[in-house]
Design a protein around this motif. Structure first.
Motif, PDB file in Angstrom:
ATOM      1  N   UNK A   1       0.844  -1.147   0.152  1.00 34.63           N
ATOM      2  CA  UNK A   1       0.032   0.093   0.121  1.00 34.63           C
ATOM      3  C   UNK A   1       0.952   1.288   0.104  1.00 34.63           C
ATOM      4  N   UNK A   2       1.912   1.089   0.745  1.00 35.68           N
ATOM      5  CA  UNK A   2       2.969   2.509   0.863  1.00 35.68           C
ATOM      6  C   UNK A   2       3.550   2.565  -0.607  1.00 35.68           C
ATOM      7  N   UNK A   3       3.784   1.448  -0.945  1.00 29.17           N
ATOM      8  CA  UNK A   3       4.838   1.453  -2.136  1.00 29.17           C
ATOM      9  C   UNK A   3       4.066   2.013  -3.178  1.00 29.17           C
ATOM     10  N   UNK A   4       2.385   1.855  -3.282  1.00 28.05           N
ATOM     11  CA  UNK A   4       1.621   2.145  -4.475  1.00 28.05           C
ATOM     12  C   UNK A   4       1.511   3.687  -4.329  1.00 28.05           C
ATOM     13  N   UNK A   5       1.328   4.234  -3.169  1.00 27.56           N
ATOM     14  CA  UNK A   5       0.944   5.540  -2.692  1.00 27.56           C
ATOM     15  C   UNK A   5       2.243   6.326  -2.916  1.00 27.56           C
ATOM     16  N   UNK A   6       3.320   6.096  -2.311  1.00 32.84           N
ATOM     17  CA  UNK A   6       4.347   6.736  -2.659  1.00 32.84           C
ATOM     18  C   UNK A   6       5.181   6.728  -3.881  1.00 32.84           C
ATOM     19  N   UNK A   7       4.932   5.309  -4.566  1.00 33.46           N
ATOM     20  CA  UNK A   7       5.768   5.249  -5.594  1.00 33.46           C
ATOM     21  C   UNK A   7       5.019   5.654  -6.907  1.00 33.46           C
ATOM     22  N   UNK A   8       3.896   4.798  -7.300  1.00 34.24           N
ATOM     23  CA  UNK A   8       3.201   5.119  -8.586  1.00 34.24           C
ATOM     24  C   UNK A   8       2.374   5.971  -8.360  1.00 34.24           C
ATOM     25  N   UNK A   9       1.674   6.363  -7.084  1.00 32.69           N
ATOM     26  CA  UNK A   9       0.854   7.845  -6.998  1.00 32.69           C
ATOM     27  C   UNK A   9       1.517   8.818  -6.683  1.00 32.69           C
ATOM     28  N   UNK A  10       2.758   8.733  -6.454  1.00 30.65           N
ATOM     29  CA  UNK A  10       3.728   9.874  -5.968  1.00 30.65           C
ATOM     30  C   UNK A  10       2.865  11.073  -5.032  1.00 30.65           C
ATOM     31  N   UNK A  11       2.430  10.554  -3.964  1.00 30.08           N
ATOM     32  CA  UNK A  11       1.791  11.478  -2.958  1.00 30.08           C
ATOM     33  C   UNK A  11       2.975  12.487  -2.414  1.00 30.08           C
ATOM     34  N   UNK A  12       2.411  13.418  -1.672  1.00 30.40           N
ATOM     35  CA  UNK A  12       3.461  14.230  -1.407  1.00 30.40           C
ATOM     36  C   UNK A  12       3.890  14.135   0.020  1.00 30.40           C
ATOM     37  N   UNK A  13       2.822  13.627   1.032  1.00 25.61           N
ATOM     38  CA  UNK A  13       3.123  13.033   2.419  1.00 25.61           C
ATOM     39  C   UNK A  13       2.102  12.078   2.692  1.00 25.61           C
ATOM     40  N   UNK A  14       2.516  11.184   3.185  1.00 24.09           N
ATOM     41  CA  UNK A  14       1.569   9.886   3.592  1.00 24.09           C
ATOM     42  C   UNK A  14       1.540   9.857   5.159  1.00 24.09           C
ATOM     43  N   UNK A  15       0.302   9.817   5.632  1.00 20.95           N
ATOM     44  CA  UNK A  15       0.290   9.731   7.365  1.00 20.95           C
ATOM     45  C   UNK A  15      -0.659   8.561   7.537  1.00 20.95           C
TER      46      UNK A  15
ATOM     47  N   UNK B   1      -0.546  14.951  -3.549  1.00 20.81           N
ATOM     48  CA  UNK B   1      -1.651  15.048  -2.621  1.00 20.81           C
ATOM     49  C   UNK B   1      -1.365  14.623  -1.076  1.00 20.81           C
ATOM     50  N   UNK B   2      -1.951  15.113   0.015  1.00 22.44           N
ATOM     51  CA  UNK B   2      -1.343  14.605   1.267  1.00 22.44           C
ATOM     52  C   UNK B   2      -2.408  13.492   1.607  1.00 22.44           C
ATOM     53  N   UNK B   3      -2.002  12.454   1.860  1.00 27.05           N
ATOM     54  CA  UNK B   3      -2.706  11.065   2.044  1.00 27.05           C
ATOM     55  C   UNK B   3      -3.013  10.956   3.463  1.00 27.05           C
ATOM     56  N   UNK B   4      -3.951  10.601   3.952  1.00 30.30           N
ATOM     57  CA  UNK B   4      -4.157   9.779   5.602  1.00 30.30           C
ATOM     58  C   UNK B   4      -4.785   8.545   5.272  1.00 30.30           C
ATOM     59  N   UNK B   5      -4.072   7.816   5.704  1.00 33.55           N
ATOM     60  CA  UNK B   5      -4.686   6.534   5.849  1.00 33.55           C
ATOM     61  C   UNK B   5      -5.477   6.126   7.239  1.00 33.55           C
ATOM     62  N   UNK B   6      -6.532   5.644   7.133  1.00 33.08           N
ATOM     63  CA  UNK B   6      -7.503   5.322   8.173  1.00 33.08           C
ATOM     64  C   UNK B   6      -8.572   4.645   8.252  1.00 33.08           C
ATOM     65  N   UNK B   7      -9.180   4.412   9.149  1.00 22.89           N
ATOM     66  CA  UNK B   7     -10.462   3.253   8.956  1.00 22.89           C
ATOM     67  C   UNK B   7     -12.023   3.819   9.505  1.00 22.89           C
ATOM     68  N   UNK B   8     -12.940   3.639   8.619  1.00 21.32           N
ATOM     69  CA  UNK B   8     -14.222   4.185   8.769  1.00 21.32           C
ATOM     70  C   UNK B   8     -15.111   3.048   8.979  1.00 21.32           C
ATOM     71  N   UNK B   9     -14.638   1.668   8.962  1.00 23.78           N
ATOM     72  CA  UNK B   9     -15.504   0.445   8.995  1.00 23.78           C
ATOM     73  C   UNK B   9     -15.817   0.607  10.614  1.00 23.78           C
ATOM     74  N   UNK B  10     -17.141   0.239  10.936  1.00 27.62           N
ATOM     75  CA  UNK B  10     -17.547   0.501  12.347  1.00 27.62           C
ATOM     76  C   UNK B  10     -17.111  -0.353  13.229  1.00 27.62           C
ATOM     77  N   UNK B  11     -16.632  -1.767  12.884  1.00 29.62           N
ATOM     78  CA  UNK B  11     -16.014  -2.676  13.797  1.00 29.62           C
ATOM     79  C   UNK B  11     -14.529  -2.110  14.341  1.00 29.62           C
ATOM     80  N   UNK B  12     -13.938  -1.288  13.600  1.00 28.97           N
ATOM     81  CA  UNK B  12     -12.546  -0.828  14.032  1.00 28.97           C
ATOM     82  C   UNK B  12     -12.537   0.390  15.022  1.00 28.97           C
ATOM     83  N   UNK B  13     -13.881   0.801  15.213  1.00 24.20           N
ATOM     84  CA  UNK B  13     -14.031   1.755  16.395  1.00 24.20           C
ATOM     85  C   UNK B  13     -13.474   3.067  16.221  1.00 24.20           C
ATOM     86  N   UNK B  14     -13.182   3.643  15.018  1.00 18.73           N
ATOM     87  CA  UNK B  14     -12.456   4.922  14.984  1.00 18.73           C
ATOM     88  C   UNK B  14     -13.472   5.990  14.486  1.00 18.73           C
TER      89      UNK B  14
END
Length: 754
Positions: free
Chosen positions: A84-98, A329-342
């Protein structure tokens, strides 16, 4: 000042909410309900001013239900996160990944631990097996794979702080804190303090260039709502790493802007310096006492909220995005699935994704769209309360009900408008609830006092005087009901008696019902004239109306008003006679007597029946003068006392009389016009000459010079032969000419009957 003294109880009761609100604002007595209302106002204002537009610079890669279905349950293996990180940083060329995700425990999904266990167990005798496994370990270790994907990339990992009685520390904090304790003055807390943490594995923490805590703070209102996000937090559980650490949102923003330094800025004054803001490079970020910034949410949260683009994590892993689609883009990886309680409760939604809170922090800092709770907020609230409280206390107490209501609405509108303007144009979060509650309570108390206390006095006043006094005078009396009562008092006033002539002949020709209707019409019109000239109707006595001026409301020009009313009443009767002639009914005439002087006014009568009336010698004289009107052939007879008090009227003297019951002669007059200024033109000049000649006639008559008097009178008779007054004096002069002069004669005419 008189009005203030009169309404001081009402003003005092209106100021009571101001005192309560000031006690709350100064901290002397905090009211939880006001605090909750302030948070409600804050939330409403925030929702009303959200831009509700998409920020294309920030993208959220979402571990949603669809991603879990397609890629397997959470937690995913670290090699998958590496891809996932390689895809975002490499192929997608995001500016920052959090990553709003923690990696506290090692990944055991690769089987490396199982191989090591076998190599040290049943197959421990196989030569070179253990060494071969260790040579393959870097390739088989998912954590190492993920660490290699993080190295040299602008990536920030998340972790969390804890505070417990028995501190626990898992994982590894950043190598150095953002700010050392020495950057802050000693002896005071400048941020939330923690003694434990749950952080990432050392291999990952060392590989990532930045890390930030993901803790959020619920509101002090106790409603579990997140309104602010801490930017720095103080860790004090490890003697080797004490200091102030940055949040994930601040870490991502700094990575996107070249990692500028962060410096605290303090406000001077008070017992200790107060942390006012954080200088992030050239950006000044206002913070509160917990080093938190108010989060200016862009809009509703979630994939359909419209504030940020959401991309399913599964789509990224499966290569469904075009190359470079997320470039810069500035990309933030997070969870919205209800079961992950975030999911969090925020002012804009109850199930708000936690990762989007950090996205809003980053977006606000990029836009410089920041909110501040200034250190003068309490002072602003106190000044607002004092200004609005004084305006309401005075205005609501002194103005009529309709204007008081408008003033209350205008005051609330001014408070809300000023607060909204400072918020919208200057980003200032200032308290409003105490002022709104004060205004509402002040209005209720003031109106309640006016209705239940003052209105009771007013209703009593209306019951006492409503049937006697014109409505406009009752309105004046209602401004100060305490001044008026039915108790008798002596005061200078003017009284009038108005009697109908020819009423007996009229009553003989009309049926009772017709007579009643005629009288009702006549008295109604005459009463309207009296009321229009601020007079008080005393009573109706058969075909006579009695009225007075000067009570219960003080009326300095009572004599002038009475004379003007008498002239208009006479004109009204002439209008009625014209209507009577048109239908063939007999006419009536009017006789009016007016006198001014000291008389007793008040509630008088028997136990069974009482009325608000006037009595006294001055009243009796007015009654006698009314009876003289027919004798002199005029409609109105007034005393010399009334003439002196109404010098603006045009008068003609009638005589000097001794009426029944009086020992001294009284000069009597008739008014010709209500205002001498109206006498203009040739007719007025001729009337003035006639009045001068008439004065000469009276002078000759009183010095018993009968011949001169008659000579002076003849031109007046020639001009107006039908005038009863001139005919009367012609007869007197003729009869007096036959008698010698009397040295004791005073020129007064004596009347033994009314």
């Amino acid at each position: 000042m008189k009005a203030l003294r009169r309404h001081w109880p009402r003003i005092a009761i209106t100021l009571l909410p101001v005192l309560l609100a000031l006690a709350h604002s100064t901290g002397a007595w905090r009211l939880g309900a006001i605090d909750r209302l302030d948070h409600l106002v804050y939330d409403t204002r925030l929702r009303a001013t959200m831009p509700r537009t998409l920020d294309p610079r920030v993208v959220i890669v979402d571990v949603d239900d669809a991603s879990l279905t397609r890629q397997g349950q959470w937690p995913w293996s670290r090699d998958k996160l590496a891809r996932l990180t390689e895809e975002l940083v490499g192929r997608q060329q995001v500016a920052v990944l959090g990553f709003d995700v923690m990696f506290i425990e090692p990944d055991r999904s690769s089987g490396l631990d199982k191989l090591r266990q076998i190599a040290s167990g049943p197959l421990r005798d196989m030569p070179g097996l253990a060494a071969g496994i260790e040579r393959l370990a870097p390739a088989l270790d998912n954590d190492a794979t993920f660490a290699r994907a993080l190295e040299g990339r602008r990536v920030a990992l998340g972790y969390y702080f804890t505070r417990t009685e028995k501190p626990s520390a898992k994982g590894q904090l950043p190598a150095t804190p953002l700010l050392q304790p020495e950057a802050f003055p000693p002896g005071h807390a400048y941020a939330t303090a923690w003694n434990g943490f749950g952080a990432n594995l050392p291999v990952l923490a060392d590989a990532a260039p930045a890390s930030g805590f993901v803790n959020t703070l619920v509101s002090s209102a106790g409603d579990g709502v997140i309104r602010a996000a801490p930017l720095i937090a103080r860790y004090e559980g490890d003697a080797e790493r004490p200091g102030y650490y940055e949040s994930l949102g601040l870490a991502v923003y700094r990575l996107a802007n070249g990692r500028p330094p962060v410096l605290p800025a303090f406000a001077s004054g008070g017992a200790a310096p107060r942390l006012q803001s954080l200088l992030v490079g050239r950006l000044r970020v206002p913070v509160d006492e917990t080093a938190s910034m108010q989060v200016p949410f862009r809009g509703p949260g979630g994939a359909n909220g419209g504030s940020f683009r959401y991309v399913a994590a599964a789509d990224v892993l499966e290569g469904r995005l075009a190359p470079g689609e997320l470039k810069d883009k500035i990309v933030l990886v997070g969870a919205t699935a209800p079961g992950l309680q975030d999911l969090r409760a925020t002012p804009v939604g109850a199930g708000f994704p936690g990762v989007e809170v950090h996205a809003n922090v980053v977006s606000a800092m990029l836009d410089h769209r920041l909110l501040a709770v200034p250190d003068y907020a309490a002072g602003y609230e106190v000044l607002s309360l004092l200004a609005a409280g004084l305006v309401l206390a005075l205005g609501l107490s002194l103005l009529p009900a309709t204007r008081a209501l408008l003033l209350g609405i205008a005051t609330v509108a001014a408070l809300v408008g000023a607060n909204a303007w400072l918020y919208q144009d200057h980003g200032l979060v200032l308290p409003l609830a105490a002022s709104l509650a004060m205004a509402a309570l002040a209005f209720v108390l003031n109106m309640g006092w006016g209705y239940f206390i003052e209105s009771r006095e007013r209703r009593g006043l209306v019951r006492l005087f409503g049937t006697y006094v014109p409505p406009q005078l009752v309105d004046e009396m209602l401004t100060d009901p305490g001044r008026y009562s039915m108790h008798a008092e002596s005061k200078q006033m003017t009284v009038m008696f108005c009697d109908m002539r020819g009423f007996t002949r009229l009553s003989e020709q009309l049926a009772p019902a017709e007579l009643q209707a005629f009288l009702n019409t006549l008295f109604s019109r005459l009463t309207n004239v009296i009321s229009a000239h601020r007079g008080t109707v005393d009573k109706y006595m058969g075909d006579c109306v009695m009225a007075f001026w000067g009570a219960p409301v003080d009326t300095p020009d009572h004599a002038t008003l009475a004379v003007r009313a008498a002239l208009e009443m006479a004109h009204t009767v002439r209008d009625i006679n014209q209507a009577q002639r048109a239908i063939g009914r007999p006419e009536i005439s009017v006789g009016i007597g007016i006198n001014s002087g000291v008389m007793c006014v008040g509630d008088m009568g028997s136990v069974a029946r009482r009325s608000y009336t006037v009595v006294g010698d001055a009243v009796n004289l007015a009654s006698r003068l009314e009876g003289l009107s027919a004798h002199y052939g005029v409609e109105i007879v007034a005393s010399g006392a009334t003439r002196e008090l109404a010098p603006g009227c045009l008068w003609q003297e009638l005589d000097s009389v001794l009426v029944k019951g009086k020992a001294q002669a009284v000069a009597v007059y008739t008014p010709l016009a209500a205002d001498t200024d109206q006498a203009q033109g040739p007719a007025a000049e001729q009337r003035s000459q006639h009045l001068q000649r008439w004065a000469q006639v009276l002078e000759a008559y009183r010095r018993q010079d009968w011949a001169v008097g008659r000579t002076l009178l003849d031109p007046l008779l020639a001009a107006d032969a039908k005038k009863v007054l001139y005919q009367l004096y012609a007869q007197r002069l003729a009869s007096m000419a036959l008698r010698p002069q009397d040295p004791e004669w005073d020129g007064a005419t004596r009347f033994e009957t009314k």
